[in-house]
Design a protein around this motif. Structure first.
Motif, PDB file in Angstrom:
ATOM      1  N   ARG A 149       0.832  -1.204   0.000  1.00 13.84           N
ATOM      2  CA  ARG A 149       0.000   0.000   0.000  1.00 13.84           C
ATOM      3  C   ARG A 149       0.865   1.252   0.000  1.00 13.84           C
ATOM      4  O   ARG A 149       0.571   2.232  -0.702  1.00 13.84           O
ATOM      5  N   LEU A 150       1.932   1.220   0.765  1.00 17.95           N
ATOM      6  CA  LEU A 150       2.837   2.369   0.829  1.00 17.95           C
ATOM      7  C   LEU A 150       3.505   2.603  -0.528  1.00 17.95           C
ATOM      8  O   LEU A 150       3.558   3.737  -1.021  1.00 17.95           O
ATOM      9  N   LEU A 151       3.989   1.536  -1.145  1.00 15.72           N
ATOM     10  CA  LEU A 151       4.680   1.661  -2.422  1.00 15.72           C
ATOM     11  C   LEU A 151       3.733   2.154  -3.516  1.00 15.72           C
ATOM     12  O   LEU A 151       4.139   2.910  -4.404  1.00 15.72           O
ATOM     13  N   ASP A 152       2.479   1.749  -3.440  1.00 17.56           N
ATOM     14  CA  ASP A 152       1.499   2.176  -4.437  1.00 17.56           C
ATOM     15  C   ASP A 152       1.159   3.664  -4.323  1.00 17.56           C
ATOM     16  O   ASP A 152       0.741   4.280  -5.311  1.00 17.56           O
ATOM     17  N   GLY A 153       1.332   4.231  -3.128  1.00 20.19           N
ATOM     18  CA  GLY A 153       0.898   5.603  -2.895  1.00 20.19           C
ATOM     19  C   GLY A 153       2.012   6.600  -2.673  1.00 20.19           C
ATOM     20  O   GLY A 153       1.751   7.706  -2.186  1.00 20.19           O
ATOM     21  N   SER A 154       3.252   6.233  -3.035  1.00 21.13           N
ATOM     22  CA  SER A 154       4.379   7.120  -2.714  1.00 21.13           C
ATOM     23  C   SER A 154       5.417   7.084  -3.819  1.00 21.13           C
ATOM     24  O   SER A 154       5.322   6.298  -4.763  1.00 21.13           O
ATOM     25  N   THR A 155       6.434   7.913  -3.676  1.00 17.79           N
ATOM     26  CA  THR A 155       7.494   7.976  -4.683  1.00 17.79           C
ATOM     27  C   THR A 155       8.833   7.464  -4.161  1.00 17.79           C
ATOM     28  O   THR A 155       9.646   6.974  -4.941  1.00 17.79           O
ATOM     29  N   VAL A 156       9.080   7.564  -2.852  1.00 20.91           N
ATOM     30  CA  VAL A 156      10.346   7.112  -2.274  1.00 20.91           C
ATOM     31  C   VAL A 156      10.148   5.725  -1.669  1.00 20.91           C
ATOM     32  O   VAL A 156       9.282   5.530  -0.806  1.00 20.91           O
ATOM     33  N   PRO A 158      10.987   2.906   0.874  1.00 22.93           N
ATOM     34  CA  PRO A 158      11.675   2.901   2.172  1.00 22.93           C
ATOM     35  C   PRO A 158      13.066   2.291   2.066  1.00 22.93           C
ATOM     36  O   PRO A 158      13.274   1.283   1.368  1.00 22.93           O
ATOM     37  N   ALA A 159      14.019   2.901   2.758  1.00 20.70           N
ATOM     38  CA  ALA A 159      15.386   2.371   2.758  1.00 20.70           C
ATOM     39  C   ALA A 159      15.494   1.140   3.632  1.00 20.70           C
ATOM     40  O   ALA A 159      16.269   0.223   3.327  1.00 20.70           O
ATOM     41  N   TYR A 168      13.437 -17.518  16.983  1.00 21.66           N
ATOM     42  CA  TYR A 168      12.085 -18.032  17.152  1.00 21.66           C
ATOM     43  C   TYR A 168      11.065 -17.285  16.289  1.00 21.66           C
ATOM     44  O   TYR A 168       9.881 -17.610  16.298  1.00 21.66           O
ATOM     45  N   LEU A 169      11.529 -16.245  15.565  1.00 23.71           N
ATOM     46  CA  LEU A 169      10.673 -15.489  14.647  1.00 23.71           C
ATOM     47  C   LEU A 169      11.556 -15.047  13.479  1.00 23.71           C
ATOM     48  O   LEU A 169      12.031 -13.912  13.431  1.00 23.71           O
ATOM     49  N   THR A 170      11.786 -15.959  12.543  1.00 29.28           N
ATOM     50  CA  THR A 170      12.784 -15.701  11.504  1.00 29.28           C
ATOM     51  C   THR A 170      12.294 -14.748  10.418  1.00 29.28           C
ATOM     52  O   THR A 170      13.110 -14.206   9.667  1.00 29.28           O
ATOM     53  N   GLN A 171      10.977 -14.555  10.305  1.00 32.90           N
ATOM     54  CA  GLN A 171      10.407 -13.524   9.425  1.00 32.90           C
ATOM     55  C   GLN A 171      10.825 -13.696   7.966  1.00 32.90           C
ATOM     56  O   GLN A 171      11.060 -12.708   7.246  1.00 32.90           O
ATOM     57  N   ASP A 172      10.885 -14.936   7.488  1.00 32.64           N
ATOM     58  CA  ASP A 172      11.366 -15.185   6.130  1.00 32.64           C
ATOM     59  C   ASP A 172      10.510 -14.478   5.079  1.00 32.64           C
ATOM     60  O   ASP A 172      11.032 -13.953   4.087  1.00 32.64           O
ATOM     61  N   THR A 173       9.198 -14.452   5.269  1.00 34.97           N
ATOM     62  CA  THR A 173       8.313 -13.848   4.268  1.00 34.97           C
ATOM     63  C   THR A 173       8.535 -12.342   4.167  1.00 34.97           C
ATOM     64  O   THR A 173       8.652 -11.784   3.061  1.00 34.97           O
ATOM     65  N   VAL A 174       8.613 -11.662   5.326  1.00 35.90           N
ATOM     66  CA  VAL A 174       8.823 -10.208   5.316  1.00 35.90           C
ATOM     67  C   VAL A 174      10.215  -9.882   4.773  1.00 35.90           C
ATOM     68  O   VAL A 174      10.374  -8.967   3.958  1.00 35.90           O
ATOM     69  N   ARG A 175      11.208 -10.650   5.189  1.00 34.03           N
ATOM     70  CA  ARG A 175      12.575 -10.399   4.734  1.00 34.03           C
ATOM     71  C   ARG A 175      12.690 -10.582   3.225  1.00 34.03           C
ATOM     72  O   ARG A 175      13.390  -9.824   2.540  1.00 34.03           O
ATOM     73  N   ALA A 176      11.994 -11.596   2.694  1.00 35.16           N
ATOM     74  CA  ALA A 176      12.032 -11.827   1.248  1.00 35.16           C
ATOM     75  C   ALA A 176      11.357 -10.685   0.497  1.00 35.16           C
ATOM     76  O   ALA A 176      11.858 -10.232  -0.555  1.00 35.16           O
ATOM     77  N   GLU A 180      13.229  -8.225  -2.162  1.00 34.78           N
ATOM     78  CA  GLU A 180      12.706  -8.116  -3.527  1.00 34.78           C
ATOM     79  C   GLU A 180      12.523  -6.660  -3.937  1.00 34.78           C
ATOM     80  O   GLU A 180      12.651  -6.316  -5.120  1.00 34.78           O
ATOM     81  N   HIS A 181      12.231  -5.791  -2.967  1.00 33.30           N
ATOM     82  CA  HIS A 181      11.969  -4.390  -3.263  1.00 33.30           C
ATOM     83  C   HIS A 181      13.125  -3.466  -2.867  1.00 33.30           C
ATOM     84  O   HIS A 181      12.956  -2.242  -2.817  1.00 33.30           O
ATOM     85  N   GLY A 182      14.286  -4.029  -2.594  1.00 35.05           N
ATOM     86  CA  GLY A 182      15.452  -3.222  -2.290  1.00 35.05           C
ATOM     87  C   GLY A 182      15.404  -2.543  -0.940  1.00 35.05           C
ATOM     88  O   GLY A 182      16.047  -1.509  -0.724  1.00 35.05           O
ATOM     89  N   ILE A 183      14.640  -3.123  -0.008  1.00 31.53           N
ATOM     90  CA  ILE A 183      14.494  -2.575   1.340  1.00 31.53           C
ATOM     91  C   ILE A 183      15.356  -3.405   2.295  1.00 31.53           C
ATOM     92  O   ILE A 183      15.205  -4.626   2.361  1.00 31.53           O
ATOM     93  N   ALA A 184      16.266  -2.774   3.015  1.00 33.32           N
ATOM     94  CA  ALA A 184      17.099  -3.501   3.978  1.00 33.32           C
ATOM     95  C   ALA A 184      16.266  -3.858   5.210  1.00 33.32           C
ATOM     96  O   ALA A 184      15.411  -3.076   5.646  1.00 33.32           O
ATOM     97  N   THR A 185      16.513  -5.031   5.769  1.00 34.97           N
ATOM     98  CA  THR A 185      15.816  -5.463   6.981  1.00 34.97           C
ATOM     99  C   THR A 185      16.686  -5.206   8.199  1.00 34.97           C
ATOM    100  O   THR A 185      17.857  -5.602   8.233  1.00 34.97           O
ATOM    101  N   GLU A 186      16.095  -4.520   9.180  1.00 33.82           N
ATOM    102  CA  GLU A 186      16.744  -4.345  10.483  1.00 33.82           C
ATOM    103  C   GLU A 186      16.004  -5.215  11.494  1.00 33.82           C
ATOM    104  O   GLU A 186      14.773  -5.306  11.464  1.00 33.82           O
ATOM    105  N   ALA A 187      16.761  -5.833  12.397  1.00 33.47           N
ATOM    106  CA  ALA A 187      16.186  -6.773  13.362  1.00 33.47           C
ATOM    107  C   ALA A 187      16.172  -6.167  14.758  1.00 33.47           C
ATOM    108  O   ALA A 187      17.222  -5.887  15.329  1.00 33.47           O
ATOM    109  N   TRP A 188      14.938  -5.961  15.295  1.00 35.58           N
ATOM    110  CA  TRP A 188      14.866  -5.588  16.710  1.00 35.58           C
ATOM    111  C   TRP A 188      14.500  -6.818  17.534  1.00 35.58           C
ATOM    112  O   TRP A 188      14.010  -7.814  17.006  1.00 35.58           O
ATOM    113  N   SER A 189      14.771  -6.743  18.844  1.00 40.21           N
ATOM    114  CA  SER A 189      14.648  -7.897  19.739  1.00 40.21           C
ATOM    115  C   SER A 189      15.437  -9.093  19.199  1.00 40.21           C
ATOM    116  O   SER A 189      14.911 -10.207  19.095  1.00 40.21           O
ATOM    117  N   PRO A 190      16.722  -8.907  18.869  1.00 37.49           N
ATOM    118  CA  PRO A 190      17.466  -9.939  18.125  1.00 37.49           C
ATOM    119  C   PRO A 190      17.714 -11.229  18.905  1.00 37.49           C
ATOM    120  O   PRO A 190      17.969 -12.268  18.292  1.00 37.49           O
TER     121      PRO A 190
END
Length: 275
Positions: A149-156, A158-159, A168-176, A180-190
């Motif tokens: 939704r964000l990408l559809d409505g914006s020009t920049v 997200p970095a 225990y929460l590897t987040q493979d789907t979000v990370r992928a 795919e969209h050139g967005i770096a993943t930062e991990a909180w609660s590592p």
């Protein structure tokens, strides 16, 4: 002192892959602990309006003796400032608090799906980005459907997307999706607020490589390509969390840790949390 690898964001800005987090560090302790982190070798500090310690982070950066360009500073928008004008004003307050000429990264902290419109909020961040007062903008706790939704409505684009990630929460789907969209993943609660530290698989690997389970977990994050910023208020732990560059995990180790996933959160579900 080891050199921390950097990740190049989608706008060419470089971010140190290992940073120091200040979540839940009281303001009265933040300056001292952040200075200790900078003295240890960290060059990436993560704070947020919600943490209440931006002022002390800025003090530490200014008092460190380091060139401003050598320290990467992130903050995040408070959940009560999602309206366009509110977001602009809130960023101004952050700049007053930190006392720095610019921020390196500014994030929408939560999507808050039932509270305001994060696309409008993002347009405020785009304006801040164009002003040059921040080197990069991104989001935190966004799921793929939020990002679409964000990408559809914006020009920049997200970095970064800063999300909860740990064994225990590897987040493979979000990370992928991020990748795919050139967005770096930062991990909180590592390290899942310590919940993974007694895991038998991590313990076996740690004994073999001669490191702590926390160090093994943080190394796993780094080798998977995520940006990570552990938090501690004790000097020994701050130093241990930085001591990650004299060993490597095998592909088998990475796979074994990946297999620990339980889709188990320590924090809020972004689809349900509304501040």
């Amino acid at each position: 002192m080891p050199s921390v690898p950097a990740i190049t964001l989608n706008n060419g800005v470089e971010i140190p892959q290992l940073g120091f987090g200040t979540f839940q560090i009281p303001p009265e302790d933040t300056r001292e602990t952040t200075l200790a982190a900078l003295e240890t070798g960290y060059r990436h500090i993560d704070t947020a309006q919600m943490y209440g310690n931006e002022r002390e982070v800025g003090q530490a950066v200014r008092e460190s003796g380091l060139d401003r360009a050598d320290v990467f500073v992130t903050s995040k928008l408070n959940n009560d400032a999602h309206a366009y004008d509110d977001a602009l004003q809130a960023f101004g307050r952050t700049m007053d608090q930190v006392g720095l000429d610019y921020l390196d990264l500014f994030l929408i902290h939560w999507p808050l799906p039932d509270k305001g419109d994060f696309v409008e909020t993002w347009k405020a961040l785009e304006e801040i980005y164009r002003s040059g007062r921040v080197k990069a903008i991104g989001v935190s706790n966004f799921q793929p459907h939020h990002l679409r939704r964000l990408l559809d409505g914006s020009t920049v684009v997200p970095a970064v997307n800063q999300i909860e990630v740990h064994p225990y929460l590897t987040q493979d789907t979000v990370r992928a999706f991020d990748a795919e969209h050139g967005i770096a993943t930062e991990a909180w609660s590592p390290i899942a607020q310590g919940k993974v530290l007694d895991d038998p698989a991590l313990t076996r690997i740690a004994e073999r490589v001669g490191k702590s389970t926390a160090q093994v977990t943080l190394r796993w994050h780094l080798q998977r390509g995520d940006i990570v910023f552990p938090k501690s208020v004790t000097l020994r732990r701050i130093q241990q969390n930085f001591d990650l560059f004299d060993f490597e995990l095998t592909e088998g180790d990475i796979g074994e840790i990946n297999a620990l996933n339980r889709d188990e959160r320590t924090g809020f579900d972004p689809d349900r949390f509304n501040g």
